[in-house]
Write a protein that holds these residues in place. Structure first.
Motif, PDB file in Angstrom:
ATOM      1  N   VAL A   1      22.326 106.117  33.937  1.00 26.56           N
ATOM      2  CA  VAL A   1      22.071 104.937  33.953  1.00 26.56           C
ATOM      3  C   VAL A   1      22.046 104.312  35.592  1.00 26.56           C
ATOM      4  O   VAL A   1      21.192 103.721  35.972  1.00 26.56           O
ATOM      5  N   ALA A   2      23.129 104.489  36.209  1.00 26.33           N
ATOM      6  CA  ALA A   2      23.427 104.228  37.608  1.00 26.33           C
ATOM      7  C   ALA A   2      22.136 104.895  38.548  1.00 26.33           C
ATOM      8  O   ALA A   2      21.938 104.351  39.588  1.00 26.33           O
ATOM      9  N   GLY A   3      21.736 106.032  38.080  1.00 23.42           N
ATOM     10  CA  GLY A   3      20.722 106.659  38.894  1.00 23.42           C
ATOM     11  C   GLY A   3      19.046 106.066  38.584  1.00 23.42           C
ATOM     12  O   GLY A   3      18.293 106.353  39.356  1.00 23.42           O
ATOM     13  N   GLY A   4      18.958 105.490  37.362  1.00 24.50           N
ATOM     14  CA  GLY A   4      17.724 104.634  36.927  1.00 24.50           C
ATOM     15  C   GLY A   4      16.864 105.719  36.494  1.00 24.50           C
ATOM     16  O   GLY A   4      17.198 107.034  36.134  1.00 24.50           O
ATOM     17  N   GLY A   5      15.356 105.424  36.444  1.00 24.16           N
ATOM     18  CA  GLY A   5      14.262 106.338  35.932  1.00 24.16           C
ATOM     19  C   GLY A   5      14.396 106.245  34.533  1.00 24.16           C
ATOM     20  O   GLY A   5      14.742 105.679  33.744  1.00 24.16           O
TER      21      GLY A   5
ATOM     22  N   ASN B   1      34.027 103.598  27.689  1.00 31.91           N
ATOM     23  CA  ASN B   1      35.116 102.854  28.097  1.00 31.91           C
ATOM     24  C   ASN B   1      34.828 101.772  29.064  1.00 31.91           C
ATOM     25  O   ASN B   1      35.823 101.017  29.631  1.00 31.91           O
ATOM     26  N   LYS B   2      33.621 101.700  29.469  1.00 31.17           N
ATOM     27  CA  LYS B   2      33.072 100.589  30.324  1.00 31.17           C
ATOM     28  C   LYS B   2      31.652 100.524  30.620  1.00 31.17           C
ATOM     29  O   LYS B   2      31.113 101.451  29.730  1.00 31.17           O
ATOM     30  N   PRO B   3      31.113  99.393  30.892  1.00 31.59           N
ATOM     31  CA  PRO B   3      29.612  99.389  30.838  1.00 31.59           C
ATOM     32  C   PRO B   3      28.897 100.232  31.733  1.00 31.59           C
ATOM     33  O   PRO B   3      29.366 100.652  32.799  1.00 31.59           O
ATOM     34  N   ALA B   4      27.853 100.760  31.038  1.00 29.88           N
ATOM     35  CA  ALA B   4      26.753 101.396  31.968  1.00 29.88           C
ATOM     36  C   ALA B   4      25.887 100.244  32.848  1.00 29.88           C
ATOM     37  O   ALA B   4      25.605  99.326  32.067  1.00 29.88           O
ATOM     38  N   LYS B   5      26.126 100.598  34.014  1.00 21.97           N
ATOM     39  CA  LYS B   5      25.346  99.281  34.995  1.00 21.97           C
ATOM     40  C   LYS B   5      24.039  99.729  35.672  1.00 21.97           C
ATOM     41  O   LYS B   5      24.335 100.826  36.278  1.00 21.97           O
ATOM     42  N   ILE B   6      23.052  99.027  35.449  1.00 26.96           N
ATOM     43  CA  ILE B   6      21.941  99.246  36.407  1.00 26.96           C
ATOM     44  C   ILE B   6      21.851  98.819  37.769  1.00 26.96           C
ATOM     45  O   ILE B   6      22.413  97.624  37.890  1.00 26.96           O
ATOM     46  N   PHE B   7      21.678  99.598  38.623  1.00 29.52           N
ATOM     47  CA  PHE B   7      21.425  99.404  40.084  1.00 29.52           C
ATOM     48  C   PHE B   7      20.082  98.864  40.460  1.00 29.52           C
ATOM     49  O   PHE B   7      19.136  99.538  40.108  1.00 29.52           O
TER      50      PHE B   7
ATOM     51  N   THR C   1      16.991 101.388  42.320  1.00 31.77           N
ATOM     52  CA  THR C   1      16.885 102.851  42.233  1.00 31.77           C
ATOM     53  C   THR C   1      15.266 102.984  41.771  1.00 31.77           C
ATOM     54  O   THR C   1      14.758 103.387  42.764  1.00 31.77           O
ATOM     55  N   THR C   2      14.936 102.604  40.620  1.00 30.95           N
ATOM     56  CA  THR C   2      13.324 102.907  40.361  1.00 30.95           C
ATOM     57  C   THR C   2      12.796 101.636  39.742  1.00 30.95           C
ATOM     58  O   THR C   2      13.786 100.932  38.935  1.00 30.95           O
ATOM     59  N   PRO C   3      11.848 101.180  39.822  1.00 30.13           N
ATOM     60  CA  PRO C   3      11.104 100.181  39.131  1.00 30.13           C
ATOM     61  C   PRO C   3      11.343  99.930  37.745  1.00 30.13           C
ATOM     62  O   PRO C   3      11.392  99.040  36.934  1.00 30.13           O
ATOM     63  N   GLU C   4      10.914 101.366  36.986  1.00 30.95           N
ATOM     64  CA  GLU C   4      11.015 101.558  35.530  1.00 30.95           C
ATOM     65  C   GLU C   4      12.207 102.041  35.226  1.00 30.95           C
ATOM     66  O   GLU C   4      12.560 103.188  35.674  1.00 30.95           O
ATOM     67  N   ILE C   5      13.085 101.707  34.315  1.00 31.82           N
ATOM     68  CA  ILE C   5      14.070 102.191  33.683  1.00 31.82           C
ATOM     69  C   ILE C   5      13.894 102.405  32.409  1.00 31.82           C
ATOM     70  O   ILE C   5      14.050 101.328  31.530  1.00 31.82           O
ATOM     71  N   VAL C   6      14.035 103.438  31.689  1.00 34.89           N
ATOM     72  CA  VAL C   6      13.828 103.552  30.375  1.00 34.89           C
ATOM     73  C   VAL C   6      14.912 104.620  29.751  1.00 34.89           C
ATOM     74  O   VAL C   6      15.320 105.455  30.171  1.00 34.89           O
ATOM     75  N   ILE C   7      15.613 103.949  28.574  1.00 39.37           N
ATOM     76  CA  ILE C   7      16.684 104.631  27.966  1.00 39.37           C
ATOM     77  C   ILE C   7      16.182 104.966  26.698  1.00 39.37           C
ATOM     78  O   ILE C   7      16.107 104.126  25.895  1.00 39.37           O
TER      79      ILE C   7
END
Length: 372
Positions: free
Chosen positions: A89-93, A109-115, A118-124
């Motif tokens: 998630v930190a790497g984006g994309g 054990n901690k939140p996944a955080k978006i930077f 990284t990339t304009p579109e982040i899809v999980i």
């Protein structure tokens, strides 16, 4: 399905609940639970309103992940740790999973955080097999364009068009943001800025702060979307069955300030606004308790409920289904091909049970049922 078949299925589920493979990586405190797909503990609670058939616009549809940026896992459940997911998630994309052919629960054990840089579109995309759990200890996912720790990328962080975050084909369980103070609410997901979309997801047993006049979103809390464009919630379930609902001070399922929502073919049930005293809080109370399923506050905003179902949500104060307050009286609600019924608690809008709004709020209801 016959009563006999239902009984046999119930006995099978009880028996198979003892058949559970558990793995843990003590090095980073991430636990993995592997569930037999036939014995998914959430079997019988699909994503979305089973009766919903409202047309979904292209911009609200699934994102293409055929060429992912990152693949979490190497084909085994053990490779799909929380640490690997957080790094992805930190790497984006575009992020997908390769954890084997069976459903897998990844516990954080901690939140996944978006930077933000990284990339304009982040899809999980969980591919229908991935459950992300906060283990009743942490929020699961966080994006904030105005948080300097996540990198400022513009001089107008409250109104920028990126990142554009989509979560799809994933289940979010046991997110808990009660320990968060600076950015409270949003037990599973907290978002500010850019754009946000949810497609084919399920949210069970997520929680945020239990009291407070203007905090909420047991599952999701959102602020300031780019150019006031709506958050899309499509074919998703919040709760769905007794003991699976989300809860928080306000907005048992979702909460926002100054945000529009377009909710399509989705189900909200058994969510609870557990605060008390309303907003502003009454003397001697901590405040909260409004919006059993949905809590919207702000000015010019629109809530669209399309092909969706809201039932068995509960409040201590106002809006057993929906709490919608447009402070400058410029906001509106659109309800089409939807059902709102059997929600528990107060409301103050005289025409539509379960909805609390100013008397002059424009509420347009077509091809729908809104009842006690």
């Amino acid at each position: 399905m016959s009563i006999r078949h239902l009984f046999l299925k119930y006995i099978l589920i009880l028996f198979s609940s003892f058949v559970l493979i558990s793995c843990s990586d003590d090095s980073d405190n991430d636990a993995i639970v592997i569930d037999n797909p036939l014995n998914d503990p959430y079997d019988g609670i699909p994503a979305g309103n089973p009766d919903g058939s409202y047309p979904v616009p292209a911009e609200a549809s699934l994102e293409d992940v055929s060429n992912p940026t990152t693949v979490v896992g190497d084909g085994t459940p053990e490779s799909c740790t929380g640490e690997v997911f957080i790094d992805a998630v930190a790497g984006g994309g575009k992020i997908v999973f390769n954890c084997g052919s069976d459903p897998v629960t990844i516990t954080l054990n901690k939140p996944a955080k978006i930077f933000n840089d990284t990339t304009p579109e982040i899809v999980i995309d969980g591919g229908g097999l991935i459950t992300l759990s906060g283990n009743n200890e942490t929020r699961i996912l966080y994006m904030n364009t105005c948080d300097p720790d996540q990198i400022w990328t513009t001089d107008h962080c409250d109104n920028q068009d990126t990142p554009r975050l989509t979560v799809q084909n994933i289940t979010f369980i046991n997110g808990n943001s009660t320990s968060e103070t600076a950015y409270d609410g949003g037990g599973a997901i907290w978002v500010r800025g850019g754009r946000f979309k949810v497609v084919n997801c399920r949210f069970f047993n997520n929680t945020c702060a239990s009291t407070g006049p203007d905090v909420g979103g047991g599952a999701i809390r959102v602020f300031s979307q780019y150019n006031d464009q709506p958050v899309f919630i499509v074919n998703s379930t919040f709760g769905g069955k007794e003991n699976y609902g989300n809860h928080g001070s306000n907005g048992g399922a979702i909460s926002s300030i100054g945000v529009s929502w377009t909710i399509i073919n989705s189900l909200f049930s058994h969510n609870t606004a557990i605060g008390n005293g309303g907003n502003p809080s009454q003397a001697g109370t901590p405040g909260g308790g409004s919006g059993g399923a949905i809590y919207n506050d702000g000015n010019t905003m629109t809530l669209k409920l399309l092909g969706s179902h809201i039932e068995f949500n509960q409040v201590n104060d106002f809006g057993s289904a929906i709490f919608f307050v447009s402070n400058d009286h410029s906001g509106n609600i659109v309800i089409d091909e939807s059902v709102i019924q059997n929600n528990i608690g107060g409301s103050w809008y005289p025409s539509y049970p379960g909805i609390s709004a100013h008397d002059d709020t424009d509420i347009i209801v077509t091809n729908s049922s809104v009842t006690e």
